[in-house]
Design a protein around this motif. Sequence first.
Motif, PDB file in Angstrom:
ATOM      1  N   ILE A  42      -3.686  15.422  -9.313  1.00 48.13           N
ATOM      2  CA  ILE A  42      -3.826  16.159  -8.060  1.00 48.13           C
ATOM      3  C   ILE A  42      -4.772  15.412  -7.115  1.00 48.13           C
ATOM      4  N   ASN A  43      -5.876  14.932  -7.653  1.00 48.88           N
ATOM      5  CA  ASN A  43      -6.836  14.204  -6.811  1.00 48.88           C
ATOM      6  C   ASN A  43      -6.278  12.866  -6.334  1.00 48.88           C
ATOM      7  N   MET A  44      -5.557  12.173  -7.199  1.00 50.54           N
ATOM      8  CA  MET A  44      -4.938  10.913  -6.782  1.00 50.54           C
ATOM      9  C   MET A  44      -3.910  11.174  -5.676  1.00 50.54           C
ATOM     10  N   LYS A  45      -3.143  12.235  -5.830  1.00 50.26           N
ATOM     11  CA  LYS A  45      -2.153  12.590  -4.805  1.00 50.26           C
ATOM     12  C   LYS A  45      -2.845  12.868  -3.476  1.00 50.26           C
ATOM     13  N   ARG A  46      -3.905  13.658  -3.503  1.00 48.75           N
ATOM     14  CA  ARG A  46      -4.629  13.975  -2.272  1.00 48.75           C
ATOM     15  C   ARG A  46      -5.164  12.702  -1.622  1.00 48.75           C
ATOM     16  N   GLY A  47      -5.714  11.817  -2.420  1.00 48.25           N
ATOM     17  CA  GLY A  47      -6.258  10.574  -1.894  1.00 48.25           C
ATOM     18  C   GLY A  47      -5.197   9.696  -1.263  1.00 48.25           C
ATOM     19  N   PHE A  48      -4.079   9.544  -1.957  1.00 50.14           N
ATOM     20  CA  PHE A  48      -3.026   8.676  -1.424  1.00 50.14           C
ATOM     21  C   PHE A  48      -2.294   9.314  -0.248  1.00 50.14           C
ATOM     22  N   GLU A  49      -2.226  10.633  -0.198  1.00 49.21           N
ATOM     23  CA  GLU A  49      -1.672  11.274   1.001  1.00 49.21           C
ATOM     24  C   GLU A  49      -2.567  10.975   2.207  1.00 49.21           C
ATOM     25  N   ALA A  50      -3.869  10.953   1.991  1.00 46.47           N
ATOM     26  CA  ALA A  50      -4.799  10.612   3.076  1.00 46.47           C
ATOM     27  C   ALA A  50      -4.626   9.158   3.497  1.00 46.47           C
ATOM     28  N   VAL A  51      -4.422   8.280   2.524  1.00 49.51           N
ATOM     29  CA  VAL A  51      -4.179   6.863   2.840  1.00 49.51           C
ATOM     30  C   VAL A  51      -2.932   6.734   3.705  1.00 49.51           C
ATOM     31  N   LEU A  52      -1.853   7.386   3.298  1.00 48.38           N
ATOM     32  CA  LEU A  52      -0.610   7.302   4.075  1.00 48.38           C
ATOM     33  C   LEU A  52      -0.786   7.892   5.468  1.00 48.38           C
ATOM     34  N   ALA A  53      -1.531   8.981   5.574  1.00 48.72           N
ATOM     35  CA  ALA A  53      -1.738   9.612   6.877  1.00 48.72           C
ATOM     36  C   ALA A  53      -2.526   8.711   7.821  1.00 48.72           C
ATOM     37  N   ASP A  54      -3.448   7.934   7.270  1.00 54.41           N
ATOM     38  CA  ASP A  54      -4.295   7.082   8.103  1.00 54.41           C
ATOM     39  C   ASP A  54      -3.832   5.637   8.181  1.00 54.41           C
ATOM     40  N   ILE A  73       0.836  -1.202   0.000  1.00 57.63           N
ATOM     41  CA  ILE A  73       0.000   0.000   0.000  1.00 57.63           C
ATOM     42  C   ILE A  73       0.869   1.249   0.000  1.00 57.63           C
ATOM     43  N   GLU A  74       1.895   1.255   0.844  1.00 55.87           N
ATOM     44  CA  GLU A  74       2.801   2.403   0.904  1.00 55.87           C
ATOM     45  C   GLU A  74       3.520   2.616  -0.417  1.00 55.87           C
ATOM     46  N   THR A  75       3.957   1.542  -1.038  1.00 54.82           N
ATOM     47  CA  THR A  75       4.684   1.647  -2.306  1.00 54.82           C
ATOM     48  C   THR A  75       3.794   2.197  -3.414  1.00 54.82           C
ATOM     49  N   VAL A  76       2.579   1.689  -3.501  1.00 56.25           N
ATOM     50  CA  VAL A  76       1.643   2.188  -4.514  1.00 56.25           C
ATOM     51  C   VAL A  76       1.347   3.665  -4.257  1.00 56.25           C
ATOM     52  N   ALA A  77       1.080   4.021  -3.011  1.00 60.31           N
ATOM     53  CA  ALA A  77       0.768   5.411  -2.676  1.00 60.31           C
ATOM     54  C   ALA A  77       1.922   6.331  -3.047  1.00 60.31           C
TER      55      ALA A  77
END
Length: 71
Positions: A38-50, A10-14
């Motif tokens: 931009i939207n994919m970046k925002r989404g994956f930053e949220a994934v990494l944060a959580d 998950i981290e690698t994909v993000a």
Amino acid sequence: MDPALQRRLIETVARTVIAHTDELTALDQPIGDGDHGINMKRGFEAVLADLAKLRVSRFPMLSSPSARSSL
């Protein structure tokens, strides 16, 4: 699948998607509104944060045989 491996995947994909934000945005511009990267970046930053708060078992699709065969 080993939970540590799931987390690393998950981290690698993000991180990969985040690293390609500009490329994804450029690909979206001719056929869309140019905000895909931009939207994919925002989404994956949220994934990494959580990610630390999420139990890896919440991602059962990564444990399925079809998911493993596509890795």
